[in-house]
Design a protein around this motif. Structure first.
Motif, PDB file in Angstrom:
ATOM      1  N   LEU B 232      34.060  31.649-122.380  1.00 41.19           N
ATOM      2  CA  LEU B 232      33.902  30.493-123.268  1.00 41.19           C
ATOM      3  C   LEU B 232      33.642  30.894-124.716  1.00 41.19           C
ATOM      4  O   LEU B 232      33.943  30.136-125.635  1.00 41.19           O
ATOM      5  CB  LEU B 232      32.758  29.600-122.773  1.00 41.19           C
ATOM      6  N   ASN B 269      22.708  24.518-128.585  1.00 40.22           N
ATOM      7  CA  ASN B 269      22.959  24.435-127.142  1.00 40.22           C
ATOM      8  C   ASN B 269      24.220  25.197-126.742  1.00 40.22           C
ATOM      9  O   ASN B 269      24.255  25.837-125.690  1.00 40.22           O
ATOM     10  CB  ASN B 269      23.061  22.970-126.710  1.00 40.22           C
ATOM     11  N   GLN B 270      25.261  25.144-127.592  1.00 41.64           N
ATOM     12  CA  GLN B 270      26.494  25.839-127.224  1.00 41.64           C
ATOM     13  C   GLN B 270      26.313  27.357-127.261  1.00 41.64           C
ATOM     14  O   GLN B 270      26.873  28.074-126.425  1.00 41.64           O
ATOM     15  CB  GLN B 270      27.637  25.434-128.145  1.00 41.64           C
ATOM     16  N   HIS B 272      23.527  28.884-126.503  1.00 42.80           N
ATOM     17  CA  HIS B 272      22.830  29.224-125.256  1.00 42.80           C
ATOM     18  C   HIS B 272      23.744  29.045-124.033  1.00 42.80           C
ATOM     19  O   HIS B 272      23.598  29.763-123.043  1.00 42.80           O
ATOM     20  CB  HIS B 272      21.533  28.421-125.131  1.00 42.80           C
ATOM     21  N   ALA B 273      24.697  28.112-124.119  1.00 39.31           N
ATOM     22  CA  ALA B 273      25.681  27.959-123.043  1.00 39.31           C
ATOM     23  C   ALA B 273      26.516  29.230-122.922  1.00 39.31           C
ATOM     24  O   ALA B 273      26.792  29.694-121.808  1.00 39.31           O
ATOM     25  CB  ALA B 273      26.575  26.744-123.309  1.00 39.31           C
ATOM     26  N   LEU B 276      24.631  31.834-121.135  1.00 40.20           N
ATOM     27  CA  LEU B 276      24.615  31.565-119.697  1.00 40.20           C
ATOM     28  C   LEU B 276      25.960  31.914-119.072  1.00 40.20           C
ATOM     29  O   LEU B 276      26.040  32.285-117.894  1.00 40.20           O
ATOM     30  CB  LEU B 276      24.269  30.086-119.512  1.00 40.20           C
ATOM     31  N   ASP B 277      27.029  31.830-119.867  1.00 41.34           N
ATOM     32  CA  ASP B 277      28.375  32.132-119.380  1.00 41.34           C
ATOM     33  C   ASP B 277      28.649  33.644-119.398  1.00 41.34           C
ATOM     34  O   ASP B 277      29.718  34.097-119.019  1.00 41.34           O
ATOM     35  CB  ASP B 277      29.399  31.395-120.263  1.00 41.34           C
ATOM     36  N   THR B 278      27.674  34.412-119.859  1.00 41.22           N
ATOM     37  CA  THR B 278      27.782  35.869-119.917  1.00 41.22           C
ATOM     38  C   THR B 278      27.479  36.451-118.534  1.00 41.22           C
ATOM     39  O   THR B 278      26.751  35.840-117.763  1.00 41.22           O
ATOM     40  CB  THR B 278      26.772  36.393-120.972  1.00 41.22           C
ATOM     41  N   PRO B 281      24.166  36.672-116.543  1.00 41.08           N
ATOM     42  CA  PRO B 281      23.789  35.616-117.494  1.00 41.08           C
ATOM     43  C   PRO B 281      22.537  35.972-118.287  1.00 41.08           C
ATOM     44  O   PRO B 281      21.669  36.693-117.792  1.00 41.08           O
ATOM     45  CB  PRO B 281      23.535  34.419-116.583  1.00 41.08           C
ATOM     46  N   PHE B 283      19.307  34.337-120.271  1.00 43.23           N
ATOM     47  CA  PHE B 283      18.502  33.125-120.450  1.00 43.23           C
ATOM     48  C   PHE B 283      17.517  33.372-121.578  1.00 43.23           C
ATOM     49  O   PHE B 283      16.619  34.201-121.421  1.00 43.23           O
ATOM     50  CB  PHE B 283      17.698  32.808-119.185  1.00 43.23           C
TER      51      PHE B 283
END
Lengths: 420, 420
Positions: B232, B269-270, B272-273, B276-278, B281, B283
């Motif tokens: 992403l 937020n994107q 941090h998204a 999370l998509d890594t 992940p 956090f």
């Protein structure tokens, strides 16, 4: 219809349907009413011995209206999703005759007969364990059996889909793909079995039901908000998921656990990333979910190849898939080390489902839990224990699709048609 | 060089540089060594009165090697990033002469003179408050002043960028854009001031320093892993951020708070998204971060228009930007209601920075905190209080870029060149 002289008969069917957990996630609809998704998804069906819905459906000329009871409590059938499923199934009923009981129902009569439905989940409904998937699958399957519907399982899945999207995948056991389809009316948006549960029976599943105080966004409103506001979700659906579907089908076919696990983990994380990219953001995982992920990631990295896959639905519960029984016992030891039961919790209610794994892991008393050594992969940096962060664990495995049960298992009384 | 007869002179400069917080995030490099980003970013500079680095740099013929002290403790200068910054600045030094002191340094002499550097953060270094941004900005700025470097601020920002990407944005006050640039050697990857702090001086910033036990992934390794594994992130950088940069510049120009706040929140937020998509992940936010977001989102929704923006860097701390002073006092009341100090914490150390806001919010004692009513927007569903989840709050505002301080503020002794 029955010949008119005797209106006291009741015709009923009882069936059981499993839950399922997606390993390539469904998130986002292209049609809200028909429940058509923006991408294919793939799930595993869980053993109904541990997680299932049982539903009894009955028709009788003496029933005055459609009625439904869930776990013994009457619930409304007014919702559009119940109505869609019932309408679609009724319209597909065929002639039925039972000469012995003097029952003769014509195709067109099904729409005039009221139904009583009683449904029971053998697991906590509110725990975020896909109860609506098992529930709608069971409703559609049992009413279809009752009304002598001749459609095949794939066609039934398209009806269950209109109750709850992921319900369509609960019409089969084993490994199941929900093809998004192309048809605007949804006829080709159906479940397809990729492999039976026997194809890969080494897999062991441990679910961590995570304590949560926060009210969660329902998946229905959550995915609508994601479709409307997340700039990343469409990219996921169009560019990322199609490749993963192909890879996951291949991994399942070859029982290739490393590929299966990697795909399941990254896809779960990407689904939650799209939730976070939604405005306002949606958080389904919490600090306990994150700790479970870290525990699995660290172990997998230490071993050099994945031992366990994790996946999270629209809530904080972790579904952990171990590559075999031996790995599952090691996983359970690690989980109980990090997340021992709260002091008032009894060990026998802290692990439910297939409890035999406790003994295999050498754990029979709380003393055994307390004596668990820190997992070797964290020996330099032993984390704090988190008693109470997990409500309980469920040990289970892959399982079969819906089946009809004998009348002894019926949830409705054979004479009154009311819940037993 | 000095005439050779006297080697006891020490030449020094002391400067102060601010931290900054991105409102359109930088995440991902296209060149790891030169630190060239995959997208533009925009930040606000924070008031150095509350959050800054002070650095004294000195040269002397009697210094035997380059040495650096951070917060009084010697640290290694061996890292490639320190070396890059020092090399780039030294090569740009120009002739310097102080006849009174008998110092004459030629352009080519700077590379032969050793430097002593002492740096001090007026805020906890480990709290995840962009200390490396302020630190490298201050190092580059102060050494440039010392060595009589004639390059403009933009060119200095390109050097600071090679120490820590976000440091380039700390070369200016107010609102700053880091243009990613096109040149493979990085010459056009520089900071540009969009507006001074005076342009929009109503904004009030409250930082919640969130308690965290988990070791965090450094942003350097985190963004490398995201670039390598997140499907992403590239879509974000190529398709999403460019539009947001244009919109954010417009919002800043027009002091359009609703647009500013919406963009800052969705972009945080994107980012941090994408973490999370890594895989595995990452956090950075925890349950406390999520609760702060929920509190702000609920309030903004209730008011019908954003009152407060939130943004989170690579850690759980919340940076909250209130549209004016009155909103900030309401925000502080809500924050203290949800997150009162732990019982052993003194109120005067629980809110630092601009403490005058406490009085404006009518809070002078712990009794006042305990008497705070639940925020009206949660009156039907009062959440539990979370004492101890926040370590402390900092109240601040936008601020100026780097400045040279008088010699009284020097951190090195004028005769020994060692930390005072």
């Amino acid at each position: 219809m029955a010949d008119g002289s005797d209106k006291s008969w009741i015709l009923m069917v009882t069936a059981q349907s499993p839950t399922n957990i997606a390993v390539i996630k469904y998130w986002g609809k292209r049609d809200e009413t028909l429940i058509l998704p923006i991408n294919d998804s793939i799930s595993v069906t869980l053993d109904p011995d541990h997680l299932c819905t049982t539903t009894t459906v009955a028709v009788s000329p003496k029933f005055e209206k459609d009625q439904m009871w869930l776990n013994g409590k009457e619930i409304s059938l007014a919702g559009g999703r119940f109505q869609s499923c019932l309408r679609e199934i009724r319209s597909r009923g065929t002639d039925y005759e039972d000469q012995e009981k003097g029952i003769s129902i014509k195709k067109q009569d099904w729409e005039k007969l009221n139904v009583h439905i009683a449904s029971f989940n053998n697991f906590p409904t509110a725990a975020g364990l896909a109860s609506s998937a098992a529930g709608f699958a069971c409703l559609v399957y049992s009413v279809a059996k009752l009304m002598n519907v001749k459609e095949d399982q794939g066609q039934l899945s398209a009806i269950a889909r209109q109750g709850s999207g992921s319900a369509c995948r609960s019409l089969y056991g084993g490994f199941v793909k929900w093809a998004m389809g192309n048809d605007p009316n949804g006829s080709d948006s159906i479940a397809i079995q990729l492999a039976t549960e026997a194809h890969w029976d080494e897999l062991v599943i441990i679910i961590a039901v995570v304590s949560s105080r926060q009210k969660e966004t329902s998946s229905t409103s959550g995915m609508r908000e994601s479709v409307e506001t997340s700039p990343l979700l469409l990219h996921r659906a169009k560019e990322v998921v199609p490749k993963r579907i192909v890879q996951m089908e291949e991994a399942i076919k070859n029982r290739d656990f490393p590929s299966f696990a990697k795909l399941a983990c990254v896809d779960s994380n990407q689904f939650h990333a799209c939730c976070l990219d939604t405005s306002p953001p949606i958080f389904y995982m919490n600090d306990t979910s994150h700790k479970i992920i870290s525990c699995v990631e660290k172990w997998n990295r230490t071993e050099g190849t994945p031992q366990v896959a994790y996946t999270f639905d629209a809530g904080p519960n972790a579904v952990l898939i171990a590559k075999n029984r031996q790995v599952a016992t090691l996983l359970l030891q690690k989980l109980l080390f990090y997340f021992p039961p709260a002091s008032e919790t009894d060990l026998s209610s802290y692990l439910i489902g297939d409890k035999s794994i406790l003994k295999e892991a050498g754990i029979e008393t709380m003393k055994d839990v307390e004596a668990l050594p820190p997992p070797p992969e964290v020996k330099d940096n032993i984390p704090s224990k988190n008693a109470g962060d997990v409500s309980y664990f469920i040990c289970t495995r892959l399982g079969r699709g819906p089946v009809v049960l004998s009348d002894e298992k019926a949830l409705l009384h054979p004479e009154t048609g009311l819940p037993k």
